[in-house]
Design a protein around this motif. Structure first.
Motif, short mmCIF file in Angstrom:
data_model
loop_
_atom_site.label_atom_id
_atom_site.label_comp_id
_atom_site.label_asym_id
_atom_site.label_seq_id
_atom_site.Cartn_x
_atom_site.Cartn_y
_atom_site.Cartn_z
N LEU A 3 -27.59 19.14 -21.45
CA LEU A 3 -27.80 18.21 -21.57
C LEU A 3 -29.15 17.84 -22.75
O LEU A 3 -29.26 17.41 -23.46
N SER A 4 -29.55 19.39 -22.53
CA SER A 4 -31.55 19.21 -23.26
C SER A 4 -31.11 19.27 -25.23
O SER A 4 -31.34 18.77 -25.70
N GLU A 5 -30.31 20.65 -25.28
CA GLU A 5 -29.16 20.26 -26.46
C GLU A 5 -28.41 19.49 -27.23
O GLU A 5 -28.75 19.09 -28.10
N ARG A 6 -28.86 18.32 -26.10
CA ARG A 6 -27.64 17.04 -26.68
C ARG A 6 -27.91 16.25 -26.58
O ARG A 6 -27.98 14.76 -27.39
N GLY A 7 -29.63 16.16 -26.62
CA GLY A 7 -30.89 15.02 -26.30
C GLY A 7 -30.88 14.07 -25.30
O GLY A 7 -30.88 12.28 -25.43
N GLN A 8 -29.67 14.32 -23.93
CA GLN A 8 -29.52 13.36 -23.04
C GLN A 8 -30.51 13.60 -21.07
O GLN A 8 -30.43 14.83 -21.64
N PRO A 9 -30.34 12.62 -21.37
CA PRO A 9 -31.06 12.78 -20.19
C PRO A 9 -30.72 13.47 -19.16
O PRO A 9 -30.05 13.43 -18.41
N GLU A 10 -31.82 14.00 -18.01
CA GLU A 10 -31.32 14.73 -17.19
C GLU A 10 -30.53 14.08 -15.44
O GLU A 10 -29.33 13.90 -14.87
N ASN A 11 -31.36 12.85 -15.83
CA ASN A 11 -31.49 11.53 -15.12
C ASN A 11 -30.94 10.68 -15.21
O ASN A 11 -30.89 10.00 -16.26
N ASP A 12 -29.54 9.99 -14.93
CA ASP A 12 -29.12 8.10 -15.11
C ASP A 12 -29.18 7.50 -14.23
O ASP A 12 -28.38 7.65 -12.93
N PRO A 13 -30.70 6.52 -14.25
CA PRO A 13 -30.23 5.09 -13.17
C PRO A 13 -29.48 5.20 -12.80
O PRO A 13 -29.78 4.29 -11.48
#
Length: 218
Positions: A127-137
């Motif tokens: 997720l970090s490599e793709r700029g995506q958050p670990e959590n989605d509210p």
């Protein structure tokens, strides 16, 4: 990590053994170039911009990682939700050393911690490599397949000996079966080959652990 790499990927399909012993064929990762039009099932996703730049919106079929590999919103959701799913399994397994009556169950719990802990780190890095958050509210983790309720976890925490063993086997089997369902969903609709491979490995390993728990006769 002692991982049984018994999965097989082909150019068209990948086989996943489910908890019921049924082999399901699903599509392998979509390697369509970004220039190809989005499929009717594509969804809109937000792509984080570089520092000082605005975010962009694109079709999920067109998203690419920094290394050029394609991924979509199904891949992102799987990674986010499986982190939470694995964390609960690790939480349950870490109760075993001081509560389980069966030495074999304690050994199995140790195996679960050793296997799923590193997988969490892999998913976080993905997720970090793709700029995506670990959590989605917007994700309700409590509704994921196999997730155990807070009340059930409290009862497991309070249990000891044979009572703990029985509860653990019942709950972890349900938990593993839920993870296999999530992996099957990812393999049907995800685009990222790396996640395809990880999901297949996860499903096969957890099937093995389901059989091990059944063999304990607890």
């Amino acid at each position: 990590m002692d991982r049984r790499r018994v999965w097989a990927l082909t150019g068209a399909t990948v086989a996943l053994v489910t908890a019921g012993g049924v082999t399901v064929a699903v599509r392998a990762s979509d390697q369509r170039p970004a220039s190809v039009a989005a499929s009717p099932s594509a969804v809109r996703v937000v792509l984080p911009g570089k520092p000082g730049e605005s975010a962009a919106v694109s079709d999920s079929d067109h998203v690419r990682a920094p290394d050029g590999s394609p991924y979509n919103s199904i891949d992102v959701t799987y990674a986010q939700m499986m982190i939470a799913h694995h964390r609960q399994a690790v939480q349950m397994a870490k109760l075993a050393p001081e509560r389980a009556g069966s030495a074999q169950l304690r050994s199995l719990a140790e195996r679960i911690v050793a296997g799923q802990g590193p997988e969490i780190a892999v998913l976080q890095a993905w997720l970090s490599e793709r700029g995506q958050p670990e959590n989605d509210p917007d994700h309700d983790h409590s509704g994921m397949p196999g997730m155990q309720s807070a009340a059930a976890l409290a009862e497991l925490t309070s249990a000891r000996g044979a009572d703990f063993d029985h509860r653990f086997v019942t709950m972890m089997t349900e938990h593993h079966e839920g993870a296999q369902q999530m992996a099957a969903d990812l393999l049907r609709g995800g685009s990222d080959e790396r996640l395809n491979e990880l999901a297949n490995e996860t499903a096969v390993e957890q099937m093995s652990e389901i059989h091990r728990m059944a063999d304990l006769g607890l």
